[in-house]
Design an enzyme around this catalytic site. Structure first.
Site, PDB file in Angstrom:
ATOM      1  N   GLY A  11       0.851  -1.197   0.000  1.00 12.83           N
ATOM      2  CA  GLY A  11       0.000   0.000   0.000  1.00 12.83           C
ATOM      3  C   GLY A  11       0.877   1.234   0.000  1.00 12.83           C
ATOM      4  N   ARG A  15      -0.617   9.066   3.528  1.00 13.48           N
ATOM      5  CA  ARG A  15      -0.930   9.966   4.645  1.00 13.48           C
ATOM      6  C   ARG A  15       0.239  10.122   5.615  1.00 13.48           C
ATOM      7  NH1 ARG A  15      -6.402   6.838   6.066  1.00 13.48           N
ATOM      8  NH2 ARG A  15      -5.218   5.211   5.012  1.00 13.48           N
ATOM      9  N   GLY A 102      -0.158  -4.028   8.984  1.00  6.62           N
ATOM     10  CA  GLY A 102       1.149  -3.504   9.395  1.00  6.62           C
ATOM     11  C   GLY A 102       1.056  -2.171  10.114  1.00  6.62           C
ATOM     12  N   GLY A 138     -13.510   1.562   8.865  1.00  8.14           N
ATOM     13  CA  GLY A 138     -14.696   0.900   8.310  1.00  8.14           C
ATOM     14  C   GLY A 138     -15.690   0.640   9.437  1.00  8.14           C
ATOM     15  N   SER A 403      44.664  16.560  40.910  1.00  9.42           N
ATOM     16  CA  SER A 403      43.841  17.174  39.861  1.00  9.42           C
ATOM     17  C   SER A 403      44.678  17.492  38.629  1.00  9.42           C
ATOM     18  CB  SER A 403      43.233  18.468  40.385  1.00  9.42           C
ATOM     19  OG  SER A 403      42.377  18.157  41.454  1.00  9.42           O
ATOM     20  N   ARG A 438      56.439  18.457  36.926  1.00 10.69           N
ATOM     21  CA  ARG A 438      55.982  19.838  36.768  1.00 10.69           C
ATOM     22  C   ARG A 438      57.210  20.688  36.533  1.00 10.69           C
ATOM     23  NH1 ARG A 438      53.006  21.106  42.293  1.00 10.69           N
ATOM     24  NH2 ARG A 438      51.316  19.613  42.074  1.00 10.69           N
TER      25      ARG A 438
END
Ligand code: UD1
Ligand code: CA
Length: 456
Positions: A11, A15, A102, A138, A403, A438
Site C-alpha cells: 500500500g 498519509r 502492518g 470501516g 587534579s 611539573r
C-alpha cells in the site's frame, strides 16, 4: 490448529508523508511491524508472511534482519487489502489464517488468543473496537441478531452508517479454505477501484458462513496512518508500559514523561524521575533511583545505585551502591564495582572502576582499569589514543591521582602511588611514593598586565 499470520504492509501510505514504508515507521524505538511480530512470538502461530510493496523488500529484510523464518512477498501493485491477501494465499500452508495490518501495532497477546479460541466455533472472526471517533475506519453493520452483515468504508457510508461506533480493526481470522473462496468473489470498490478485504464480510453473510465480531479496546485497534497517529500510538504505548511497571511496584513520578524503547526490567523499590529514556535491554536492581533527564541504554544497574540527573549510560555494567552523575557520560564496556562513584562531567569508556573508587569531576577515563579505593582528581585524562592506536592505563588500589593529571598510555600506576596535581606522566609510576612532573614555579618581577590601547 495450525495458523498462518499474514501481515499486510504494502500500500502507498501516502498519509504518512514519508519515503519509508508505513509499517517501518518507528514506535518506541522499533518499527511498527516489529511490535506485531513481537506479539506473534508469544502466541501460537506456525508461519508468518509479510506482504510488502516490491520496492520496499530490502527495507523490510534489513529492518527485520534479526528475525528468521519470515516469508516476504511482493504485492506487485497496491490494489487493496483483498488483493494483498490474495497475493499471500498460494503460500499459506495452515488451515487457519490470521490477517493483521502492518499499521495496527498495539494488538495484545490476549486478544489474539481470544480470536483463536473463537475460531474453534467459527469460520471468520473480525476484530472490532467501539470508539469515540470512528472517522477513517470501516463501520461494522450488524443484523438484528448481532451478526456482522457488512463493513462499510468511510467513503461509502451514508449519514446513519457514519454514526456507527463499532469499527473494523482490519484484523480478521479465517478458515483458509473460506478465505480462498471469499477473496475470489470480491469485486473492486467502484469509488476507489481497489479490492477491499472488508467486502468479504458481506459475501460471507449472504453465503451463511459462521462469522462473528470480537470486540476489544479502542487503544488496541488504533490504526496508524499519519505522523499524528504515530505520536498518539507512542502515547498509548508509553502509558501501557508505565502502567505495567507501576503495577509491579515501580514508582514513576510522571508516566507521561518516561520513554521505554525496548525492555526495562526493575527490581523492588525503584524510583524513576521525569524525562527519562530507556533504550534496548535495561535492568535496574532493587532500590535504584534514576534522576531526571537521564538516558540509559542496554545496561545493568545494581541494587541501591543512584543515577543522578542528566546522566547518559550506554552498554555499561554498574554494580550496587554506586553513584553516577549528575551529568555523567558512561560509554560502552564500562564496569563499575560496588560503591564506585562517577561524578559530573566525567566520561568513561571500556574501563573498569574498582570497588569504592571515585572519579568525581571533569575527567576522561578510557581503556583503563582502576583498582579499589582509588581517588582520581578533577580534570584527569587518560591519554589513550596516540592518533593511530589505543593504549591501556592501569591504576592500582589505594592510588591518589591529583587534579589535572594526564596519564599518557600505555602506563601503569602501582598500588598506593600518589601523582601530584598537574603532572603529565608517561612512565611507570611506582607504589607508595609521590610522583610529580611539573616545571619549576617562577615569579616575574616588574611584569605589567597589558592595557587597552586608546582609540585614535
Ligand atoms: C483499513 C480497512 C478499514 C479499517 C482500517 C483499520 C480496508 C478496505 N479498510 O482501512 O475497514 O477500519 O484499515 O485500521 O481494508 N495494504 C496493502 N496493500 C494494499 C492496500 C493496503 O498491503 O493494496 C496494507 C497497508 O499497508 C496497511 C493495511 O493494508 O498496513 C491497511 O491499509 P490502509 O490503506 O491503511 O487502510 P485503511 O484506510 O486504514
Ligand atoms: Ca490504516
Amino acid at each position: 490448529m495450525a495458523w498462518t499470520a499474514v501481515i499486510l504492509a504494502a500500500g502507498k501510505g501516502t498519509r504518512m508523508a514519508s519515503c519509508k514504508p508505513k509499517a517501518l515507521q518507528q514506535l518506541a524505538g522499533s518499527p511498527l511491524i516489529e511490535h506485531i511480530l513481537k506479539t506473534l512470538d508469544d502466541v501460537s502461530i506456525d508461519e508468518v508472511i509479510i506482504i510488502h510493496s516490491p520496492e520496499a523488500k530490502t527495507d523490510f529484510t534489513e529492518a527485520l534482519s534479526n528475525r528468521e523464518n519470515i516469508i516476504y512477498l511482493d504485492q506487485k501493485e497496491a490494489l487493496g487489502t483483498a488483493h494483498a491477501l490474495k497475493t499471500a494465499l498460494p503460500h499459506v500452508s495452515s488451515d487457519n489464517l490470521l490477517v493483521l495490518l502492518g499499521d495496527v501495532p498495539l494488538l495484545s497477546i490476549n486478544t489474539i488468543n481470544k480470536i483463536q479460541e473463537e475460531m474453534q466455533k467459527n469460520d471468520l472472526v473480525v476484530l472490532t473496537g467501539v470508539v469515540d471517533d470512528p472517522s477513517g475506519y470501516g463501520r461494522i453493520q450488524k443484523d438484528h441478531n448481532g451478526k456482522p452483515m457488512a463493513i462499510i468504508e468511510e467513503l461509502d457510508c451514508d449519514d446513519e452508517q457514519r454514526k456507527i461506533k463499532e469499527i473494523n480493526s482490519g484484523i480478521m481470522a479465517f478458515n483458509t479454505i473460506v478465505a480462498r473462496n471469499l477473496v475470489e468473489e470480491i469485486e473492486p470498490n467502484p469509488k476507489k477501484n481497489e479490492y477491499y478485504l472488508t467486502d468479504a464480510i458481506e459475501i460471507a453473510y449472504h453465503k451463511g458462513i459462521e462469522a462473528i465480531t470480537y470486540s476489544t479496546s479502542e487503544e488496541e485497534v488504533f490504526g496508524v496512518n499519519s505522523k499524528r497517529d504515530l505520536a498518539e500510538a507512542e502515547k498509548i504505548n508509553r502509558k501501557n508500559i508505565a502502567n505495567k511497571l507501576m503495577d509491579k511496584g515501580v514508582t514513576i513520578i510522571d508516566p507521561e514523561r518516561i520513554d521505554i524503547r525496548g525492555t526495562l526490567v526493575c527490581g523492588q523499590n525503584v524510583i524513576i524521575d521525569v524525562n527519562t529514556i530507556f533504550i534496548g535491554d535495561v535492568t535496574l536492581g532493587d532500590g535504584v533511583t534514576i534522576g531526571p533527564f537521564s538516558i540509559i541504554s542496554n545496561s545493568i544497574i545494581g541494587d541501591e545505585t543512584n543515577i543522578h540527573s542528566h546522566s547518559n549510560i550506554e552498554g555499561a555494567d554498574i554494580g550496587s551502591k554506586c553513584n553516577i552523575g549528575p551529568f555523567a557520560r558512561i560509554r560502552p564496556e564500562t564496569k563499575l564495582e560496588e560503591g564506585a562513584k562517577v561524578g559530573n562531567f566525567v566520561e568513561t569508556k571500556k574501563s573498569l572502576i574498582g570497588k569504592g573508587s571515585k572519579v568525581n569531576h571533569l575527567t576522561y577515563i578510557g581503556d583503563a582499569t582502576i583498582g579499589e579505593n582509588t581517588n582520581i582528581g578533577a580534570g584527569t585524562i587518560t591519554c589513550n589514543y596516540d592518533g593511530v592506536n589505543k593504549h591501556q592505563t592501569r591504576i592500582g588500589d589505594g592510588v591518589f591521582i591529583g587534579s589535572g593529571v594526564e596519564l599518557v598510555a600505555p602506563i601503569e600506576v602501582e598500588n598506593g602511588a600518589t601523582v601530584g596535581a598537574g603532572s603529565t606522566v608517561s612512565k611507570h609510576i611506582p607504589a607508595n611514593k609521590l610522583t610529580i612532573e611539573r616545571s619549576k614555579q617562577k615569579t616575574i618581577d616588574g611584569w605589567k598586565r597589558p592595557t587597552k590601547k586608546e582609540d585614535k
